[in-house]
Structures are given as structure tokens and as C-alpha cells.
Enzyme design. Sequence first.
Site, PDB file in Angstrom:
ATOM      1  N   GLY A 302      47.709 -11.553 103.149  1.00 42.99           N
ATOM      2  CA  GLY A 302      49.138 -11.702 102.907  1.00 42.99           C
ATOM      3  C   GLY A 302      49.738 -10.380 102.470  1.00 42.99           C
ATOM      4  O   GLY A 302      49.276  -9.314 102.874  1.00 42.99           O
ATOM      5  N   GLU A 303      50.801 -10.437 101.678  1.00 42.97           N
ATOM      6  CA  GLU A 303      51.494  -9.253 101.159  1.00 42.97           C
ATOM      7  C   GLU A 303      52.252  -8.473 102.235  1.00 42.97           C
ATOM      8  O   GLU A 303      52.834  -7.432 101.951  1.00 42.97           O
ATOM      9  CB  GLU A 303      50.530  -8.263 100.477  1.00 42.97           C
ATOM     10  CG  GLU A 303      49.680  -8.811  99.368  1.00 42.97           C
ATOM     11  CD  GLU A 303      48.731  -7.774  98.783  1.00 42.97           C
ATOM     12  OE1 GLU A 303      48.764  -6.599  99.215  1.00 42.97           O
ATOM     13  OE2 GLU A 303      47.944  -8.137  97.883  1.00 42.97           O
ATOM     14  N   GLY A 304      52.206  -8.905 103.481  1.00 46.40           N
ATOM     15  CA  GLY A 304      52.750  -8.093 104.560  1.00 46.40           C
ATOM     16  C   GLY A 304      51.751  -7.098 105.109  1.00 46.40           C
ATOM     17  O   GLY A 304      52.097  -6.238 105.920  1.00 46.40           O
TER      18      GLY A 304
END
Length: 335
Positions: A302-304
Site C-alpha cells: 500500500g502507501e502508493g
Amino acid sequence: MMQLTALAAVADLAKTLPQADAKAAEAALARQNSLTKPPGSLGRLEELAVFMASWRGTARPQIARAQAVVFAGNHGICAQGVNPYPQAVTAQMVGNFQAGGAAINQLCRANGAELSVIALDLDRPTADFTTGPAMTEAETLAAMQTGADAVDVTADVLILGEMGIGNSTIAAAMASALFGGEVAGWVGAGTGSDSEGIKRKIAAIETGLARHKGLSAMGVLAALGGREQAAICGAVLAARAARIPVILDGFICTAAASALYAADPALLDHCLVGHQSAEPGHRKLLTALNKRAVLEFDMRLGEGSGAALALGILRAALACHNGMATFGEAGVSEA
């Protein structure tokens, strides 16, 4: 800036928002076919260059500014024991992002993106969707507006990511509600749930789906989603209004945006998916959205992070598109 006033109005936005520029795409394809290579030999790099041209409205698009935004939220569904980590971790990770210590910071730095992190009422989690809607319409619209307002209209590309303990459950719930199928097929380990944790996730989602039936796509976002999911949707719409291509991250980010797709598939025409997550539901979701990820690197952070990594591929595609010589310029004979 885009103003979002009613969830029911979202489905009609595709009729008024900008469309891909067919002439720019045609000119970009003609350039690709004039470069010193066999036509099509750079595969998806060529497709990405034409995609960028179609949304930036120029045959030779460039990325002078790449914006990356990570939205963070907390979720009432965590009361059902769906995550092994406490919700305090969301705020702690936001601090880590702001201090530059997370993976997304390094990947944005390496691939030339300016990162900002937006926390959405972390001290006020959404409601537990097993007992009622996660958000009211007003709360959903407010989060969507926050996402829309975060978009820098001078950017050439927007990278979207998220952080929120419990939000892999949110993603699986939204995907299941929007596209059907067995709940278990959408559910994975997330941040590290064991077999009992996965059972709790499935049970919570099944309860939520039974409670929230017959909703519109945006109704699903409100009933089962979270503030960061709504913010992602708002950012996607604002980017479309400004003709900014979007790179979505993995399962959670794509599931958030899938509410827009379910409202009208055209609302995600300007979106790429940066990577195919190792979360088991993501492959199914990409099939449902008719999207092919840029990368498949077995990532599930996640987190980009996957979207930021894909930015490097997009930059490479445009470097070839704009920097290569044509047959005429190079004095190379065409077949």
C-alpha cells in the site's frame, strides 16, 4: 475547484468531464510508428505514451511535475478484530511518511514525485459497518471534497495511495458488494492476519453485506468504505476535470476507485493501475475493471508504493517517445 454536492450526481459526471483527446492520441501513435524501431516493438511503453498524449492533449507529453498523495483514515470495522495491529498505527505511519522514513518516500524520491500525506479525522474512526453505514452522505462528500481539493491542477500525473489499519477489509467489502462473488475470494491477509483473523474478516464482511443491500455504487462507498477511500474517489474526479492521468496503487486504492467505475466505467478511463497486488482479490478486481496493471512485483504494502514505482516506467515510456529519433532524422531506411 470541483465541488461535490450529492452522491447521486456522481454517475452523471462522465457526461460532462473531459474525454480523451483522439487527435493527440493519433498524432502520438503516428510518432511512435516513425521512430527508429519496428512498430510495436516497445510494447506497453508505446501504449503508455499514447495514453499520456490522449489525456494531456499533446502528441509529445512530458512529466514536469508528478504529484503523489497518500490519504489516511481509521475504520470502525476494526472493532470486529479484523486487523492484528491497533489503529494507533495509522497515525504513527502518517508521522513516518511526514518524516520521510517510509517506502513511499524513497520510491517517490527515486522516481521524481512530490509527496503529500493527508490524514482524515484519525481520532474519529468511521462507524462499524456491521451495525450501520460507515459514513453518512455528508461525511462521504466531505472526504471526497478533501481528496478533490488535494489535487494540484498543474501536475502532469497524479499518484494515489492510502494508509489505514483495517482497510484491506474495507477493500474486500467494497469489491464484493460492487462485483459479487464469494466473499472469501476477495479477502487476503492484509497486514498479516492469520487464518482466524481472515475468518473474522469474512464474517464481518458477510454481516455488512447482509445489512447493506441494494445500494448504488456511491451508496456502497458510504456504507462500507472509509474516508481515505472517499478521498481517493474525489481526487480521481478532480484529476479528470483537469485532464491529469492518475496512477492508482494496489488492491485497496483500486477498490476505492472501483466505486466510480461501478457508477460509470468511463469515470476511470484516465486511470492506470500501477501494480497488481499480491492480495488475492486484486487480480479479480482488475478483471472486473478491465484494467491491466503496469507492474506485477508481488508487492502488497500500500502507501502508493506500487504506483510510485510505475511512475518510473511511465517516465521511461515518455523518454523513448520524445527522445528517440525518427527514421528520417537518423537517416535510417524504413522497411
